[in-house]
Design a protein around this motif. Structure first.
Motif, short mmCIF file in Angstrom:
data_model
loop_
_atom_site.label_atom_id
_atom_site.label_comp_id
_atom_site.label_asym_id
_atom_site.label_seq_id
_atom_site.Cartn_x
_atom_site.Cartn_y
_atom_site.Cartn_z
N LEU A 42 43.39 -6.36 65.21
CA LEU A 42 41.94 -6.18 65.29
C LEU A 42 41.31 -7.23 66.20
CD1 LEU A 42 41.17 -5.50 61.51
CD2 LEU A 42 41.08 -3.82 63.37
N ARG A 43 41.65 -8.48 65.97
CA ARG A 43 40.96 -9.57 66.68
C ARG A 43 41.45 -9.72 68.12
NH1 ARG A 43 37.99 -13.51 64.34
NH2 ARG A 43 38.75 -14.96 65.92
N GLU A 44 42.77 -9.69 68.29
CA GLU A 44 43.30 -10.03 69.61
C GLU A 44 43.50 -8.82 70.51
OE1 GLU A 44 46.66 -12.55 68.79
OE2 GLU A 44 45.41 -13.85 67.52
N ASP A 45 44.01 -7.73 69.95
CA ASP A 45 44.28 -6.57 70.81
C ASP A 45 43.05 -5.70 70.99
OD1 ASP A 45 46.77 -7.64 70.67
OD2 ASP A 45 47.62 -6.11 69.36
N LEU A 46 42.25 -5.53 69.95
CA LEU A 46 41.08 -4.66 70.06
C LEU A 46 39.79 -5.45 70.28
CD1 LEU A 46 41.88 -2.00 67.28
CD2 LEU A 46 42.60 -2.05 69.66
N GLY A 47 39.87 -6.77 70.23
CA GLY A 47 38.68 -7.60 70.50
C GLY A 47 37.61 -7.51 69.43
N LEU A 48 38.00 -7.07 68.22
CA LEU A 48 37.02 -6.97 67.14
C LEU A 48 37.03 -8.27 66.33
CD1 LEU A 48 37.83 -3.29 66.09
CD2 LEU A 48 35.80 -4.08 67.30
N THR A 49 36.28 -9.25 66.82
CA THR A 49 36.37 -10.58 66.22
C THR A 49 35.39 -10.78 65.06
OG1 THR A 49 34.92 -11.36 67.96
CG2 THR A 49 37.27 -11.70 68.29
N GLY A 50 34.73 -9.70 64.65
CA GLY A 50 33.87 -9.80 63.47
C GLY A 50 34.67 -10.14 62.23
N THR A 51 35.87 -9.59 62.14
CA THR A 51 36.76 -9.90 61.02
C THR A 51 37.32 -11.31 61.26
OG1 THR A 51 37.35 -7.57 60.89
CG2 THR A 51 38.78 -9.12 59.74
N LYS A 52 37.19 -12.19 60.28
CA LYS A 52 37.54 -13.60 60.48
C LYS A 52 38.94 -13.92 59.99
CE LYS A 52 33.55 -14.38 62.21
NZ LYS A 52 33.55 -13.84 63.58
N LYS A 53 39.51 -14.95 60.60
CA LYS A 53 40.79 -15.47 60.13
C LYS A 53 40.54 -16.85 59.52
CE LYS A 53 45.53 -16.37 61.39
NZ LYS A 53 46.58 -16.14 62.37
N GLY A 54 40.71 -16.94 58.21
CA GLY A 54 40.52 -18.22 57.54
C GLY A 54 41.87 -18.84 57.28
N CYS A 55 42.44 -18.55 56.11
CA CYS A 55 43.69 -19.19 55.69
C CYS A 55 44.92 -18.53 56.30
CB CYS A 55 43.78 -19.14 54.17
SG CYS A 55 43.83 -17.46 53.53
N GLY A 56 44.85 -17.24 56.54
CA GLY A 56 46.04 -16.51 56.99
C GLY A 56 47.08 -16.34 55.88
#
Ligand SMILES: Cc1cc2nc3c(=O)[nH]c(=O)nc-3n(C[C@H](O)[C@H](O)[C@H](O)COP(=O)(O)OP(=O)(O)OC[C@H]3O[C@@H](n4cnc5c(N)ncnc54)[C@H](O)[C@@H]3O)c2cc1C
Ligand code: FES
Ligand code: FES
Lengths: 297, 155
Positions: free
Chosen positions: B28-42
């Motif tokens: 979502l974040r890297e391939d589709l550029g949808l950075t609204g979804t956050k990465k906290g702890c992983g």
């Protein structure tokens, strides 16, 4: 935290999955919900070269109500189990325990098969299944076998499963007693989302006369290398009337504590875990007895 | 080796080829550029990566993208398409957003809750968002914001 590269396989039937497992042996790990496995892979504790996705296997996430037993497919998710009417009625203690696993988001992906196969001594689905005398079905490419769940866990993180085997389903026998009741309590460090420090499942039934306790089962997680039953504690309460059983609960609780061999770790001391077993056996026992004998608790 | 993946995100179908070691969150974040979804702890703990997978809230940091093959994903971007969702407005109006890092995940969980149970009580709200951590607000305003949407959907 990145996941190291691996080769990905997927299967649509159990047979297909078992053939792939047989081919790759110790090189391959299966992944169901992935909530334990992906975490371990991110933390580089497990670095498989091959991964086999089980989630696309058709129809292995069932809950089937049969005349003498309930069958739960290994891929059934905790959220489904916890809210299923059959489980809520026939195996309340399992509905309670699976409903306490992780958070809603975790319960929506994590499976009961994964919970058991990961074999954490504190896995929340284990004490209820031990207390209900559940059986498990293990499959490999040649055959299937049916074993009591009490023989499944061999140590922290280890089970009877060979690399080419799958846990296929869990079977909960239905009791013929007119009345049964059970309950689960778990202690966590934080309220809400956390692994159990200690989990206690208590099951009891009424005998024919409706006056005495029978088939008492007490199972505990987080207090020994594997989830365990407290057989001596169970015997203390068996065949007693309500009044006698209620009086005997503290003795049974002590016997349950005696069956534990907890460790001290970063999350709690062994002494604290024992104290909690004592309290939780008393609480679950009281609750179950009150339900069985129709007393206001 | 890359593997084909078909996935619908916010109503749009994608046919992609992807490395198996990528999580749904990476996709979502890297391939589709949808950075609204956050990465906290992983690590599945904080809930900031929550998205809806076939309508159910899940932690996208602990799911392989390939395990979402054939499924539908809804992210915060899809929720606010065109005009903001009532939940987004309520979060702003009730002061349920401070740093905002937890907000997208919190709102996705709240959305799933309201879809299932349009009139949740405080306890049901708290149980639903137990897997979404917020370091700023102390949760009261978040519960209030969610509750206000429950009321406003009442007919
Ligand atoms: C934030 C968080 C909170 C959690 N809270 C709890 C909690 O409160 N209580 C609790 O008990 N657990 C908890 N867990 C642990 C985890 O979610 C559960 O153990 C879950 O049920 C694992 O299921 P899974 O489908 O995700 O397993 P996976 O991670 O897919 O698999 C786990 C292991 O089992 C093997 N496996 C899976 N299915 C099979 C099968 N059918 N046959 C053979 N092997 C198989 C895998 O190879 C792997 O080794 C938590 C995890 C996280 C990340
Ligand atoms: S980033 Fe996924 S739960 Fe924290
Ligand atoms: S608003 Fe900052 S973490 Fe929730």
């Amino acid at each position: 935290m990145r996941i190291r590269p691996f080769e990905y396989h997927t299967a649509e039937t159990i047979k297909e999955a078992l053939t792939i497992l047989e081919k790759y042996g110790t090189e391959i790990k299966v992944i169901a919900g992935g909530t334990d496995l992906l975490l371990a892979m991110k933390q580089k504790k497990i670095l498989p070269h091959h991964l086999l996705n089980l989630l696309e296997i058709n129809d292995l996430d069932y809950i089937n109500d049969e005349p003498s037993e309930i069958r739960i497919g290994a891929l059934a998710k905790h959220s489904y189990i916890a809210s299923h009417p059959i489980i809520r009625n026939e195996a309340t203690v399992l509905a309670e325990a699976t409903g306490m696993i992780g958070s809603w988001q975790i319960r929506n992906v994590a499976t009961i098969g994964g919970n058991l196969c990961n074999a954490s001594p504190a896995a929340d689905s284990a004490p209820p299944l031990l207390a209900l005398n559940a059986k498990i079905v293990i499959a490999d490419s040649k055959n299937e076998k049916n074993l009591p769940i009490s023989s499944f866990f061999t140590g922290p993180g280890t089970t009877l499963l060979e690399p080419d085997q799958l846990l296929k389903e869990i079977i909960i026998p239905k009791t013929k007693s007119r009345r049964k009741a059970n309950a689960y309590l778990k202690l966590t460090r934080r309220r809400g989302v956390d692994l159990a420090l200690v989990g206690v499942a208590f099951h009891g039934e009424l005998d024919e006369s409706g006056e005495k306790l029978k088939n008492v089962a007490i199972a505990m997680g987080g207090v020994a290398p594997t989830p365990i039953r407290a057989l001596e504690a169970e015997a203390e309460l068996t065949d007693l009337s309500y009044e006698k059983a209620i009086k005997k609960i503290p003795i049974a609780a002590k016997a349950a504590v005696a069956a534990t061999q907890p460790i001290t770790d970063i999350r709690a001391t062994a002494e604290y875990r024992k104290d909690i077993v004592d309290v939780y056996v008393r609480r679950t026992a009281t609750k179950v007895l009150n339900i069985l004998f129709n007393k206001d608790g | 080796m890359k593997i084909p993946l078909t996935i619908t995100v916010n109503g749009e179908r994608y046919d992609l080829e992807i490395k198996p070691n990528r999580t749904l969150l990476d996709l979502l974040r890297e391939d589709l550029g949808l950075t609204g979804t956050k990465k906290g702890c992983g690590l599945g703990e904080c809930g900031s990566c929550t998205v809806l997978l076939d309508g159910e809230p899940v932690k996208s940091c602990l799911i392989l993208a390939l395990q979402a093959n054939g499924k539908e994903v809804l992210t915060i971007e899809g929720l606010g398409k065109g005009k903001p969702d009532p939940l987004q407005i309520a979060f702003v109006e009730k002061g349920a957003v401070q740093c905002g890092f937890c907000t997208p995940g919190m709102i996705m969980t709240a959305k799933a809750l309201l879809n299932k149970n349009p009139q949740p009580n405080d306890l049901e709200i708290k149980e639903a968002i137990a897997g979404n951590l917020c370091r700023c607000t102390g949760y009261n305003k978040i519960v209030e914001a969610i509750k206000s949407c429950a009321a406003s959907t009442k007919r």
